[in-house]
Write an enzyme that holds these catalytic residues in place. Sequence first.
Site, PDB file in Angstrom:
ATOM      1  N   THR A  65      35.680  39.206  37.951  1.00  0.00           N
ATOM      2  CA  THR A  65      34.130  38.734  37.625  1.00  0.00           C
ATOM      3  C   THR A  65      34.349  39.140  36.225  1.00  0.00           C
ATOM      4  OG1 THR A  65      34.163  40.304  39.586  1.00  0.00           O
ATOM      5  CG2 THR A  65      32.069  39.329  38.434  1.00  0.00           C
ATOM      6  N   TYR A 152      46.596  43.489  42.040  1.00  0.00           N
ATOM      7  CA  TYR A 152      46.217  42.968  42.963  1.00  0.00           C
ATOM      8  C   TYR A 152      46.539  42.007  43.778  1.00  0.00           C
ATOM      9  CZ  TYR A 152      41.836  40.871  43.604  1.00  0.00           C
ATOM     10  OH  TYR A 152      40.400  40.482  43.833  1.00  0.00           O
ATOM     11  N   LYS A 177      45.007  46.748  44.982  1.00  0.00           N
ATOM     12  CA  LYS A 177      44.188  46.059  45.799  1.00  0.00           C
ATOM     13  C   LYS A 177      43.954  44.839  46.975  1.00  0.00           C
ATOM     14  CE  LYS A 177      39.771  44.413  43.321  1.00  0.00           C
ATOM     15  NZ  LYS A 177      39.312  43.954  42.845  1.00  0.00           N
TER      16      LYS A 177
END
Length: 323
Positions: A65, A152, A177
């Site tokens: 983000t 991730y 994640k």
Amino acid sequence: MTSGRSGRSGTLASRLRVPSGPLFFPVTPFGPGGSVGSVDVDALRTHVRRGVEAGAAAVFACCGTGEFHALTPEEFQECVAAAVAETAGRVPVLAGTGYGTALAVRYARLAEEAGADGLLALPPYLVAASQEGLLRHYAELAAATRLDVVVYQRDNAVFTPGTVLGLARTDGVIGFKDGLGDLDLMQRIVSAVRAEGPGEFLYFNGLPTAELTGLAYRGIGVRLYSSAVFCFLPDLALAFHRALNSGDDATAARLIDGFYRPFVELRAQGKGYAVSLVKAGVRLTGLDVGGVRPPLHEPADDHVKRLAELIERGRALAAEAGA
């Protein structure tokens, strides 16, 4: 065993394990035009401060983000340092890192110098690697820094349960994640590490707008999640977090039906909207964070108008939920 090497007040894993609020992934503000060197550090500090004061349990700076892909190393370090300074130890700060192993190590060391508590390791750049190669990549990254690492999974970095077990046994890797969304695979990963792993290992729901799938992930024991909506509607994100963690599934369902599902459907209208729509939301709620950098693009005007309507609905839902 994982090391718990970082964190100024207890290990990073212990600070993340039972969060008091959503995990905050701030956007990176840019000045007009968004050119290199235009990072608006003052706006970033305001954004981070507001998030921490609103109840964020951790700050993940310069991740997806936050347009990690669009930042120079110098901008990256400046932004991580600003987030660390603004949080002042109240909550942990994790920084993104990625690309190939050598660059991932370089960004990790920049984050370490900036005072970060840990790293979110994004997928390697472009290549589709073997499981052996992925494990070596993250093991070398973890060995090169004192910061603890969360790996991730998404896109070109998809892991078997055996490889995640290997990650859990790697010194310095504390969590995993998931941005893939394969619940069958995630259940098998959780089971394998629980049965054969060295101890407690953290799992995060990392899907875009993770609240939409929060109930499903909770069902397999994954309660930690990233909240992009927290960037612009913290009261709503907190209301959902409270409902999810208290077992108030009726409230969670109302928030999903009234806001999160329509938001995800709007997000699906454009490539890159998982970032650019969030940044538009921050602007709509009063903080000028500029636009996104290429190759991302701004949402269409009618989509921004629809987002403004959803924000008003989200505020009303948060008020009804007692936020």
